[in-house]
Structure formats: C-alpha cells, structure tokens
Design a protein around this motif. Structure first.
Motif, PDB file in Angstrom:
ATOM      1  N   GLY A  68      59.732 -54.679  25.801  1.00  0.00           N
ATOM      2  CA  GLY A  68      59.930 -53.881  24.478  1.00  0.00           C
ATOM      3  C   GLY A  68      61.422 -53.445  24.295  1.00  0.00           C
ATOM      4  N   ASP A  69      61.781 -52.311  24.075  1.00  0.00           N
ATOM      5  CA  ASP A  69      63.038 -51.519  24.142  1.00  0.00           C
ATOM      6  C   ASP A  69      63.850 -51.903  23.051  1.00  0.00           C
ATOM      7  OD1 ASP A  69      65.119 -49.976  25.430  1.00  0.00           O
ATOM      8  OD2 ASP A  69      66.347 -52.083  25.538  1.00  0.00           O
ATOM      9  N   THR A  70      64.131 -53.201  22.512  1.00  0.00           N
ATOM     10  CA  THR A  70      65.139 -53.557  21.564  1.00  0.00           C
ATOM     11  C   THR A  70      64.788 -53.318  20.237  1.00  0.00           C
ATOM     12  OG1 THR A  70      64.629 -55.916  21.518  1.00  0.00           O
ATOM     13  CG2 THR A  70      66.035 -55.249  23.420  1.00  0.00           C
ATOM     14  N   HIS A  71      63.611 -53.178  19.679  1.00  0.00           N
ATOM     15  CA  HIS A  71      63.166 -53.034  18.258  1.00  0.00           C
ATOM     16  C   HIS A  71      63.503 -54.441  17.646  1.00  0.00           C
ATOM     17  CE1 HIS A  71      65.092 -48.741  18.916  1.00  0.00           C
ATOM     18  NE2 HIS A  71      64.121 -49.025  19.795  1.00  0.00           N
ATOM     19  N   ALA A  72      63.256 -55.551  18.370  1.00  0.00           N
ATOM     20  CA  ALA A  72      63.310 -56.844  18.059  1.00  0.00           C
ATOM     21  C   ALA A  72      62.468 -57.673  18.791  1.00  0.00           C
ATOM     22  CB  ALA A  72      64.634 -57.239  17.979  1.00  0.00           C
TER      23      ALA A  72
ATOM     24  N   PRO B 222      63.796 -48.465  14.079  1.00  0.00           N
ATOM     25  CA  PRO B 222      64.956 -49.552  13.170  1.00  0.00           C
ATOM     26  C   PRO B 222      65.451 -50.315  14.392  1.00  0.00           C
ATOM     27  CG  PRO B 222      65.790 -47.262  13.301  1.00  0.00           C
ATOM     28  CD  PRO B 222      64.258 -46.952  13.564  1.00  0.00           C
ATOM     29  N   SER B 223      66.103 -51.296  13.985  1.00  0.00           N
ATOM     30  CA  SER B 223      66.864 -52.374  14.792  1.00  0.00           C
ATOM     31  C   SER B 223      68.181 -52.300  14.296  1.00  0.00           C
ATOM     32  CB  SER B 223      66.286 -53.677  14.726  1.00  0.00           C
ATOM     33  OG  SER B 223      66.561 -54.218  13.665  1.00  0.00           O
ATOM     34  N   ILE B 224      69.234 -53.299  14.782  1.00  0.00           N
ATOM     35  CA  ILE B 224      70.406 -53.249  14.536  1.00  0.00           C
ATOM     36  C   ILE B 224      70.620 -54.074  13.270  1.00  0.00           C
ATOM     37  CG2 ILE B 224      71.458 -52.975  16.890  1.00  0.00           C
ATOM     38  CD1 ILE B 224      71.747 -56.185  16.898  1.00  0.00           C
ATOM     39  N   ALA B 225      69.708 -54.690  13.105  1.00  0.00           N
ATOM     40  CA  ALA B 225      69.721 -55.422  11.814  1.00  0.00           C
ATOM     41  C   ALA B 225      69.560 -54.272  10.645  1.00  0.00           C
ATOM     42  CB  ALA B 225      68.176 -56.388  11.496  1.00  0.00           C
ATOM     43  N   ASP B 226      68.955 -53.294  10.891  1.00  0.00           N
ATOM     44  CA  ASP B 226      68.866 -52.235   9.630  1.00  0.00           C
ATOM     45  C   ASP B 226      70.237 -51.641   9.489  1.00  0.00           C
ATOM     46  OD1 ASP B 226      65.933 -52.141   9.192  1.00  0.00           O
ATOM     47  OD2 ASP B 226      65.960 -51.675  11.545  1.00  0.00           O
ATOM     48  N   THR B 227      70.946 -51.488  10.727  1.00  0.00           N
ATOM     49  CA  THR B 227      72.329 -50.888  10.379  1.00  0.00           C
ATOM     50  C   THR B 227      73.294 -51.941   9.829  1.00  0.00           C
ATOM     51  OG1 THR B 227      72.237 -49.559  12.556  1.00  0.00           O
ATOM     52  CG2 THR B 227      74.245 -50.226  12.007  1.00  0.00           C
ATOM     53  N   PHE B 228      73.286 -53.236  10.285  1.00  0.00           N
ATOM     54  CA  PHE B 228      74.090 -54.080   9.827  1.00  0.00           C
ATOM     55  C   PHE B 228      73.834 -54.474   8.234  1.00  0.00           C
ATOM     56  CE2 PHE B 228      75.027 -56.073  14.018  1.00  0.00           C
ATOM     57  CZ  PHE B 228      76.177 -54.963  14.105  1.00  0.00           C
ATOM     58  N   ALA B 229      72.610 -54.187   7.847  1.00  0.00           N
ATOM     59  CA  ALA B 229      72.188 -54.504   6.407  1.00  0.00           C
ATOM     60  C   ALA B 229      73.095 -53.605   5.408  1.00  0.00           C
ATOM     61  CB  ALA B 229      70.712 -54.102   6.258  1.00  0.00           C
ATOM     62  N   ASN B 230      73.493 -52.489   6.047  1.00  0.00           N
ATOM     63  CA  ASN B 230      74.184 -51.350   5.357  1.00  0.00           C
ATOM     64  C   ASN B 230      75.580 -51.917   4.943  1.00  0.00           C
ATOM     65  OD1 ASN B 230      72.316 -49.408   5.250  1.00  0.00           O
ATOM     66  ND2 ASN B 230      72.885 -48.708   7.275  1.00  0.00           N
TER      67      ASN B 230
ATOM     68  N   THR C  70      64.399 -58.065  12.213  1.00  0.00           N
ATOM     69  CA  THR C  70      64.143 -57.248  10.888  1.00  0.00           C
ATOM     70  C   THR C  70      62.826 -56.835  10.964  1.00  0.00           C
ATOM     71  OG1 THR C  70      63.121 -59.494  10.119  1.00  0.00           O
ATOM     72  CG2 THR C  70      65.678 -59.003   9.919  1.00  0.00           C
ATOM     73  N   LYS C  71      61.912 -56.868  11.696  1.00  0.00           N
ATOM     74  CA  LYS C  71      60.386 -56.432  11.201  1.00  0.00           C
ATOM     75  C   LYS C  71      59.973 -55.539  12.212  1.00  0.00           C
ATOM     76  CE  LYS C  71      59.825 -58.844   7.626  1.00  0.00           C
ATOM     77  NZ  LYS C  71      59.746 -58.006   6.109  1.00  0.00           N
ATOM     78  N   ARG C  72      59.130 -54.696  12.251  1.00  0.00           N
ATOM     79  CA  ARG C  72      58.443 -54.141  12.967  1.00  0.00           C
ATOM     80  C   ARG C  72      56.786 -54.513  13.321  1.00  0.00           C
ATOM     81  NH1 ARG C  72      62.533 -52.970  12.045  1.00  0.00           N
ATOM     82  NH2 ARG C  72      62.563 -54.077  14.005  1.00  0.00           N
ATOM     83  N   GLY C  73      56.297 -54.327  14.405  1.00  0.00           N
ATOM     84  CA  GLY C  73      55.032 -54.959  14.328  1.00  0.00           C
ATOM     85  C   GLY C  73      54.466 -54.832  16.059  1.00  0.00           C
ATOM     86  N   TYR C  74      53.701 -55.797  16.367  1.00  0.00           N
ATOM     87  CA  TYR C  74      53.265 -55.956  17.607  1.00  0.00           C
ATOM     88  C   TYR C  74      52.978 -57.539  17.987  1.00  0.00           C
ATOM     89  CZ  TYR C  74      48.672 -57.130  15.755  1.00  0.00           C
ATOM     90  OH  TYR C  74      47.619 -57.792  14.969  1.00  0.00           O
ATOM     91  N   THR C  75      52.815 -57.761  19.350  1.00  0.00           N
ATOM     92  CA  THR C  75      52.640 -59.302  19.566  1.00  0.00           C
ATOM     93  C   THR C  75      51.393 -59.459  20.250  1.00  0.00           C
ATOM     94  OG1 THR C  75      55.170 -59.419  20.094  1.00  0.00           O
ATOM     95  CG2 THR C  75      53.575 -61.000  21.083  1.00  0.00           C
ATOM     96  N   LEU C  76      50.423 -60.228  19.893  1.00  0.00           N
ATOM     97  CA  LEU C  76      49.400 -60.574  20.691  1.00  0.00           C
ATOM     98  C   LEU C  76      49.543 -61.522  21.549  1.00  0.00           C
ATOM     99  CD1 LEU C  76      46.359 -59.624  20.625  1.00  0.00           C
ATOM    100  CD2 LEU C  76      46.007 -62.140  19.379  1.00  0.00           C
ATOM    101  N   VAL C  77      49.609 -61.117  23.074  1.00  0.00           N
ATOM    102  CA  VAL C  77      49.661 -62.193  24.103  1.00  0.00           C
ATOM    103  C   VAL C  77      48.081 -62.693  24.458  1.00  0.00           C
ATOM    104  CG1 VAL C  77      50.507 -62.646  26.371  1.00  0.00           C
ATOM    105  CG2 VAL C  77      51.654 -61.236  24.777  1.00  0.00           C
ATOM    106  N   SER C  78      47.971 -63.852  24.440  1.00  0.00           N
ATOM    107  CA  SER C  78      46.385 -64.408  24.575  1.00  0.00           C
ATOM    108  C   SER C  78      46.640 -65.424  25.961  1.00  0.00           C
ATOM    109  CB  SER C  78      46.020 -65.177  23.494  1.00  0.00           C
ATOM    110  OG  SER C  78      45.871 -64.547  22.231  1.00  0.00           O
ATOM    111  N   ILE C  79      46.010 -64.959  27.010  1.00  0.00           N
ATOM    112  CA  ILE C  79      46.017 -65.799  28.237  1.00  0.00           C
ATOM    113  C   ILE C  79      44.815 -66.512  28.324  1.00  0.00           C
ATOM    114  CG2 ILE C  79      46.416 -65.406  30.751  1.00  0.00           C
ATOM    115  CD1 ILE C  79      48.001 -62.821  30.163  1.00  0.00           C
TER     116      ILE C  79
END
Length: 583
Positions: A469-473, A499-507, A532-541
């Motif tokens: 996780g961690d990076t908001h990306a 928010p991520s650095i993309a939100d900052t740079f968008a300004n 650019t987006k928030r959400g989740y990741t489905l990891v299918s094993i």
C-alpha cells in the motif's frame, strides 16, 4: 456499475445484506461499531465487536455465538466474555474447534440487544482452488467516503480483506487531507492530533461508525498490518517525522499507546507470550495454495529514513568532458574556492558518494535481524510443504522506482508553477536528473535489506507475491534482485481515500496520465502505474497463476460512485518466478 449507499443497503440476498452492516446497526446504542473477524486458521478465527455501555466505565458481559447459517439458528459454538474500560469495551474471541475451509456466521448480544451478523470463514487444510484477496490501504476518514469498502462488501466473492496499513490517520483538523471532511461532517475526532491512548481509541471509534467500513468487516475475515499513520507519519524504530518529543512526550509512550489501541480495535491475535506489541509479523497457510506472510517494517527494527536535504552532500566535479567527474585529488581541491569556481568545475550533488556511504550501507534495517531470519524460515517451510505461492503483506513499495527526470519531462509552465509554490519540490526536481530513488521511505531507501529478503526468497525457491500500500497509487511491478533475476511480482494497491501526488500536481496544470507515463517509462520494474484514482485491488490466486485486477473509483467525494476495472496483470507458475504480463 453505479452504486449508491441506498441501493447497497436495500438489495439482495444475505451476502448483500450481511455484507452491508447497515446504518441501522450504527444507530444501535450498544453495538455502534459493527462486527469483524480476522486471522483465519484451519480450525479457528478471531471474531470482534465493541459495546457502548449504558453506564460509562462499567464492565459488560457479552454473549457470542457462531453458526453455520446466516440466521444464527444452527449454532455450533457459543460463549460469553466480560469486557470493560481496560480494553475500551472491545470484545475479541479466538473461536476454536471449527472445520477447515468452512463459511460461518457470527454475532454478539447483551441481554436482548444484538449486533449485526457477520460472515467469516476458516482456511482450508489442503487443496484450495482459488483465493480472492481484496487489497486495501490508506483509508483517511476526512479525505473522502469509504466507497472502496462498500464496493468490496458488495462483490460477494471476497475470501479475505488484506489491509496493509494506514487504517487510520493520526492528524488533527487542518492537517493532511482534512479540509474536505469539514464540509460533510467528517472532522477528525478527537479534534487534535492523536498522541495518547484515549486519542487513538477515539479515532478508531470514529472510523468504525462508518457503515461502509462496517460492511467490509462484516463480509469476510481480515488480515491486517500497520504502516506509519497508526502511530505517526514516517515512523521508524526510535521516532517519527510527525513526532516531537519536546511537546508530545517520549516516542515509546506514544507508540505503546497507539499499538494498544490497534490491538484492541482490530480483529487480529495479540502477540504470543513473551513477544512485544511490535511483533505483528505472522504467517497463515491457505491449503496447498499459498502462505501469507504479514511483515512489520515500521516500528520494530526500521532504521531512520535518509533525507536528501540533510544526507546528500555536494561535491566538486570536473565537467569539461561533458560527463561530470568528481574531483578527489587533495591538491586540486585545496586550490578551489566553492564560492568562486573556475570554468569547467561545478558543485553538484554527490549521488555516487551518497549511495556508497549511506544508502547502500548494509547496517540499514527494514525488518531487523530476527524478523529476517524468521521470514527466511517461513519461506523455506512454505515451499517445502508444497505451497504454490508465498504472499507478503507488505507496507511500502518494494520494487525499484527511480525518480524520472522531472525537469526534462515536465512542461515549462508546470515547472514554473511548482517553483513559485513549492520550492522544496523544485529542489527535488533539480535532483531528479541524477538517478536517485523516488521515495527513501520505501524499500528503495533500504536496498541492502531488500537484497537480504530477495536472497532468502531465492534460497527457499519462493514465488513472491508482494501486496503493498502506502503510496496512494496503483502499481504492477516485476521484482528483480541486484543481479537482474526475477524474484516475484508486486501489486501495489491505491488508497481507499488518501490523495496522491497527482492531486498535488494537478493544481499546477499537470495531467495525471502524463505523470503516470513519466514514472513508468523511467523504471523497468514498473509495468503499469496510476497515481490518479482511489480504489482497491482484487488479487486472485490459483495454482496456475496470480492475477491482480485494479479496481478504480470515479470519486470518493460522492456517495454515488462508479467502480471499474482499470487493468489486470498476471504472473504464471513456472520452474522459476515469472514477471507480470497484461491480461
């Protein structure tokens, strides 16, 4: 599909109903914080709730039961437990004697008042055809609605939720990503930065009143580990960037308070007798399919993070050939005045010296000696017992991510805007032309420790699936050791709301797609990346492959939202670890 809160709470069969832990549950005075389960083994699982007693400060006897049906009529386990103010009236039961690979339902009661009903399951003892993991991180309450949690709860096919850190944020009002929350009543509580046990308890209590978070907890067992914000920003063994001992007291007291609240409010087992609260690292087997290894990379052994501003020194370089060559001859250096350098000599960041003397220093720790040995043993045991995959629950990005040359890659108007508004960012942009790591708080700041981990994986014959996780990306990374051999893959999940650095740079006029392209193009290990987006990741094993579906939300600022699959990346099981390919 478009989801609204109302639709999510009024549709469908039990999985939809039980997995939405409705807002009505939050209105119950006694069980206002929902239910949860976690740390599933083959014959046992943790179940959790919290009671809000009518008379504050009193002990309460809570009855619990586990059944094979959603109405809790076919009860196979039951009991009672006393809770009180010493553990913030939370209830945690390690239910034993269950059947492997079985779905169960559970609930709590005090007198005639009952909790929401939760759904959980035990791990299979053998076999295992598929394991679906919802990977989440970085859920900042005042930064947006927890739509990602609602989307997970609505799926109906999630076996585990894997939260790899920043479940809460310690900041007070007016600090990081809190402004929007004021407009919708999501102001951090208590209204100050968390530093004491009471503060952290209040913050967890606030988060757990959220119906979407309750929904995600109720629909499947969770496996969790913390990152930094459960204590304080950029935490390490002996402190944190966001901790001032002069005004906030000793770090060890704050850390102990934060971790106590974490263990009270999260559905995980407490450390074994004799182990410290910091020792959250632990393993789980899922049949013959996988071993899940939860790491601790923050407060147990991590060395203080390096900082370019204080740790990267300038050197004098001869640039007459067009290629800077560091001047090391003492006689020549003694004749140079840094304030008045002759033509052909420049003062430049000594990146090579920084890497050799500081960054690559073998003593820099992420896991620590004991956890590294424990991890090596866990990987070896997993492979020898026939498990196909070794999954790491990991806080910060493991893949190599070099900063792109921002000065060369960004439009002049963006560079000008950044220079005016953020001088420190401008200084980093200047530095980015010198092949430096993008994030010194990630594994890139501890390369020797990363190589030790990779060496253990290689010796064990492991096939690493690193969930981060961690990076908001979002990241899809193929992991390679210093020799260029593939050691595994990494699915870096984006944030739930932060928010991520993309939100900052968008300004400053920079589109997110351009930033994504800059970072991806500069890094061979990065197959795909999205800031650019928030959400989740489905990891299918499955026994044959592991696939990551990157699920992105169109907004976290409205309760009506759209969730779409941005992309999918997959690795296949083979004689040696394989990289990621788009599918």
């Amino acid at each position: 599909m478009a989801l609204t809160r109302r639709a999510a709470l009024t549709s469908g069969a039990f999985v939809a109903a039980a997995c939405t832990a409705s807002a009505a549950a939050a209105e119950q005075a006694l069980f206002a914080h929902g239910v949860a389960s976690g740390d599933p083994l083959t014959t046992q699982v943790i179940i959790w709730t919290r009671v809000s007693p009518r008379i504050p400060g009193t002990d309460v006897n809570v009855t619990w039961k586990v059944a094979t049906d959603s109405a809790l009529t076919h009860v196979i386990k039951r009991g009672s437990i006393k809770t009180g103010p010493s553990r913030d009236h939370t209830v945690k039961v390690d239910v034993t004697g269950l059947k492997p690979g079985t779905i169960y339902y559970y609930g709590f009661s005090v007198g005639t008042e009952t909790s929401t009903i939760g759904r959980t399951q035990t791990a299979p003892a053998t076999g295992g055809e598929r394991l679906n993991i919802a990977l989440v991180s970085c859920s900042n309450f005042p930064a947006g609605w927890f739509n990602a949690y609602q989307a997970i709860a609505r799926r109906g096919d999630v076996d585990l939720v894997l939260h790899v850190g920043d479940y809460i944020y310690e900041y007070g009002p007016g600090e990081y990503a809190t402004e929007w929350g004021k407009t919708v009543g999501r102001v951090p509580q208590p209204p100050k930065e968390c530093t004491t046990l009471s503060d952290y308890r209040q913050r967890y209590a606030q988060y757990r009143t959220d119906a979407d978070l309750q929904a995600a907890h109720a629909c499947a067992p969770w496996m969790v580990t913390w990152d930094d914000h459960e204590t304080s920003n950029d935490a390490y063994k002996d402190g944190a960037e966001n901790h001032n001992p002069a005004t906030e007291g000793p770090w060890n007291l704050r850390k102990a308070a934060a971790l106590q609240a974490y263990y009270e409010w999260m559905p995980l087992r407490n450390p074994a007798p004799g182990k410290s609260f910091e020792a959250i690292n632990r393993t789980f087997d899922w049949g013959d399919l996988a071993t899940i290894v939860m790491l601790e990379t923050r407060v147990m052994a991590r060395t203080f993070q390096l900082d370019y501003e204080t740790d990267l020194e300038l050197g004098l370089f001869d640039v007459t050939s067009g290629q800077p060559v560091k001047i090391t001859d003492p006689a020549r250096l003694s004749g140079l005045d840094p304030r008045n350098l002759p033509q052909g000599v420049m003062a430049l960041p000594d990146v090579a010296g920084f890497k050799a003397k500081k960054l690559n220093e073998p003593s820099r720790e992420m896991l620590g000696v004991s956890q590294q040995a424990w991890l090596a043993e866990a990987l070896t045991k997993s492979v020898k017992s026939g498990k196909k995959w070794q999954v790491l629950g990991n806080q910060v990005i493991m893949g190599r991510v070099t900063s792109p040359n921002f000065n060369a890659g960004l439009p002049p108007k963006v560079l000008e805007a950044v220079a005016k508004a953020r001088p420190q960012t401008k200084a980093f942009f200047e530095l980015s032309q010198f092949d430096v790591p993008f994030n010194l708080d990630a594994w890139d700041g501890y390369p020797a420790a990363r190589e030790r981990l990779y060496a253990s994986a290689k010796e064990a014959g492991a096939r690493l699936i690193v969930c981060t996780g961690d990076t908001h990306a979002a990241w899809a990374n193929t992991l390679k050791d210093a020799g260029g051999e593939v050691r595994g893959v990494e699915f870096g999940g984006t944030s739930v709301t932060s928010p991520s650095i993309a939100d900052t740079f968008a300004n400053f006029g920079l589109e997110g797609a351009a930033l994504n392209e800059l970072i991806t193009r500069a890094n061979p290990e990065v197959e795909w990346h999205d800031e650019t987006k928030r959400g989740y990741t489905l990891v299918s094993i499955t026994p044959e492959s592991v696939r990551g579906d990157f699920m992105e939300l169109d907004t976290v600022k409205s309760k009506t939202f759209l969730v779409t699959k941005a992309t999918s990346w997959e690795t296949s099981y083979g004689p040696k670890p394989q990289g990621l390919v788009a599918v």
